[in-house]
Design a protein around this motif. Sequence first.
Motif, short mmCIF file in Angstrom:
data_model
loop_
_atom_site.label_atom_id
_atom_site.label_comp_id
_atom_site.label_asym_id
_atom_site.label_seq_id
_atom_site.Cartn_x
_atom_site.Cartn_y
_atom_site.Cartn_z
N LEU A 248 0.98 -0.94 -0.14
CA LEU A 248 -0.15 0.01 -0.05
C LEU A 248 0.77 1.43 -0.11
N LEU A 249 1.95 1.17 0.70
CA LEU A 249 2.63 2.68 0.58
C LEU A 249 4.05 2.78 -0.14
N SER A 250 4.08 1.43 -1.19
CA SER A 250 4.29 1.57 -2.61
C SER A 250 3.09 2.06 -3.44
N TRP A 251 2.35 1.74 -3.06
CA TRP A 251 1.81 2.36 -4.29
C TRP A 251 1.12 3.31 -3.80
N VAL A 252 1.04 4.08 -3.04
CA VAL A 252 1.07 5.74 -2.48
C VAL A 252 2.71 6.13 -3.26
N ALA A 253 4.16 5.72 -3.09
CA ALA A 253 5.12 6.43 -3.61
C ALA A 253 5.20 6.27 -4.98
N THR A 254 4.48 5.31 -5.12
CA THR A 254 4.38 5.43 -7.36
C THR A 254 3.71 6.54 -8.29
N ARG A 255 2.45 6.63 -7.04
CA ARG A 255 1.31 7.62 -7.76
C ARG A 255 2.14 9.16 -7.25
N MET A 256 2.48 9.02 -6.25
CA MET A 256 3.59 10.50 -5.98
C MET A 256 4.58 10.49 -6.73
N ILE A 257 5.00 9.81 -7.18
CA ILE A 257 6.41 9.10 -8.21
C ILE A 257 6.44 9.60 -9.73
N ARG A 258 5.02 9.21 -9.82
CA ARG A 258 4.07 9.39 -11.48
C ARG A 258 3.68 11.43 -11.65
N ARG A 259 3.19 11.68 -9.96
CA ARG A 259 2.74 13.22 -9.93
C ARG A 259 3.52 13.92 -10.23
N ARG A 260 4.70 13.65 -9.91
CA ARG A 260 6.10 14.59 -9.60
C ARG A 260 6.91 14.16 -11.35
N LEU A 261 6.89 13.36 -12.24
CA LEU A 261 6.87 13.44 -13.03
C LEU A 261 5.94 13.58 -14.11
N TYR A 262 4.96 13.81 -13.75
CA TYR A 262 4.39 14.79 -14.24
C TYR A 262 2.96 13.28 -15.57
N GLY A 263 3.43 12.57 -15.43
CA GLY A 263 3.18 11.05 -15.96
C GLY A 263 3.74 10.27 -16.70
N VAL A 264 4.75 10.95 -17.44
CA VAL A 264 6.59 10.27 -18.25
C VAL A 264 7.01 9.13 -17.57
N ASP A 265 7.12 8.02 -18.53
CA ASP A 265 7.68 6.99 -18.45
C ASP A 265 9.49 7.64 -18.30
N PRO A 266 9.97 7.58 -17.43
CA PRO A 266 11.47 7.29 -16.86
C PRO A 266 12.12 7.20 -18.34
N ARG A 267 11.74 6.71 -19.16
CA ARG A 267 12.73 6.01 -20.31
C ARG A 267 12.52 6.81 -21.25
N GLU A 268 11.63 8.02 -21.29
CA GLU A 268 11.66 8.91 -22.65
C GLU A 268 11.61 9.61 -22.08
N LEU A 269 12.32 10.33 -20.44
CA LEU A 269 12.67 11.51 -20.40
C LEU A 269 14.63 11.62 -21.04
N ARG A 270 15.86 10.23 -21.37
CA ARG A 270 16.31 10.64 -21.95
C ARG A 270 16.23 11.53 -22.96
N THR A 271 15.16 10.35 -24.15
CA THR A 271 14.84 10.93 -25.27
C THR A 271 14.45 12.37 -25.24
N LEU A 272 13.16 12.66 -23.89
CA LEU A 272 12.95 14.44 -24.37
C LEU A 272 14.05 14.85 -24.43
N LEU A 273 14.86 15.12 -22.99
CA LEU A 273 16.65 15.37 -22.54
C LEU A 273 17.07 16.12 -24.47
N GLN A 274 17.01 14.50 -25.34
CA GLN A 274 18.00 14.88 -25.56
C GLN A 274 17.51 16.00 -27.50
N THR A 275 15.92 15.49 -27.33
CA THR A 275 15.59 16.05 -28.27
C THR A 275 15.02 17.83 -27.95
#
Length: 618
Positions: A248-275
Amino acid sequence: MPNTACLSENRIGPPSSLKLIPRWHAARHRRRRQRCGDTLGSGAALMEFSKLREITVVVFTRLRRRVAGFGAELFAMQVALIIVVAAVFTSAAATAQVALVRDDAEDDIRALAISAASLPTVVEGLRSDDPTSTIQPVMDALRLASGVEYITVVDMHGIRVSHPDRSQIGRPVSTDHSQVRLGHEFVGTEEGTLGVTFRAKVPVRDAAGAIIGTLSVGMLESDLARDVADRTWQLVGVALAAVIAGSLLSWVATRMIRRRLYGVDPRELRTLLQTREGMIAGVSDGFVAVDASGRVALANRAAEDMLGVRDILGRDAASALPVELAPLVSGPTTVMTDAAPQRSQLRLGDRSLVVTLSTAEVGGRPAGVTLLFQNRTELERALADLDAQTARADAMRRETHEFENRMHVIAGLLGMGEIDEAARMLDTFPAGSRPGVRDDLTTVRPPVLAALLEARMASAARCGVTLAVSDDTIVEPSCACDAVTITIVGNLLSNAVEAAASRVEVYLSGDEAGLEIRVEDDGPGVPVDDRRRIFVEGVSTKPATGAGRGVGLHLLAGIVAGRGGTIEVADAELGGAAFDVWLPAGDGSAGPLGGVTSAPGARRASGTVAADAREEAP
């Protein structure tokens, strides 16, 4: 006899299989079969089942989509880690519990055995003629009170005088007591008449310390195993509760992380940064982003070049940027309340910049401001060049119109036979506009070539450049001056006048074999690394003021190559560039004149790079 006259088919057997059942049971059996048949055969039931299946599919599809992606992976990884950690600690705790249970059992049965062996009843009973009657009641009470499986007292001959199973009294013990009779204690697992037990054996001593018998206390190994299992299940329950709470705590933490990342997959962050980095680097205009705290969050190299600053990322915008921009970046969260960009003009030193200020929003809320810089200096320079070209074109248009009018007058006078009047008309022309009056062109015998040189001299003079013909120029009348020759000479002279600072010199030598051309200027010259590239289409060493650059030399190289000639670039004695061209006559089968090819080599300065047009022309 019960009423069994009614016969009924067996529900799951073949039709021939019959049995006798009571009437009331047969009636209930028929009603049950009828209800089942009606339900399964009903179309409404099938429809309800279909709807239920569709709802189930939709629910699972939505759940799968909901948990798909990075959030599901992160949650699954955390849960897996929690389960592994819980399993490891539970296993370690269970192992420790096994040892703890056996240690506690060993301490309990050993202490019980020593206490029972020291009882006066046991000592006196072993001294009496009937020890069983004395010892057995006491051992039974002690066994029931302690909860052990058995307490057995054995005399010095190995005969039981006390046992939970009275049939075993008077019989030899089933395990070895010889070492115990010697004064040693034993704790361990052995198999006896009651099964596999964990037991303790101690000697029985009288008041003088002499050994008069032995006493054994034991409990079943199955009881120990059951005790270990009970404690293990308790640990498992605690571990499951910890896994559920951690999940339960992990699910809450996951939702907080996704909210902090604005729903962007971290695997896409590198591509977005390079772009983003590629797009920012490819923008020719300057770009600076200031966050809500007033710090520079983003800046490209063009902005740093325009503003004359370096390494401003993360610094306070008011101190990192020029002071002229301080009013625009101070208090970025309150500078602009609407989304309309604001434009202003800013002058930094000799640079004139157009600044566009816009509000940056994240999630509909202001997050800072963005500054877009456009270098107006280049725009003003381009406008000035355009004005100069327009003025030159207008002047040339007026001169062309005036020259055509004069030529029409002269043509009319010659047609009327008024030769003297036509001559007097020519005398009224400016010196630079009258053909056949220059003494330095007397060695250029082909009139078309001489006229081209004289016209280029006049054009160069209007541009503030002196075009001079070298003293050793000799072009015989036999030298063919066709359209190709005129095009090549005219192109070389135009390029030289445009590149020259104040002076251009031309050397010509030609006869029936061909024409040698050398044009020098006192301009900036052509770098050694560019002397082969300038013949490629689109490449030019001149300032890029618009489209159309890098075409003339490319076409010139193609024309020269088509005639079988060569073109070379070298350093000029005037300080600029020198172009040497050998143009054979006709189809190019005739070779150069004697001494003609030696002139370019003798006049060529060091660092010359030959550019064979046949290699460079595409």
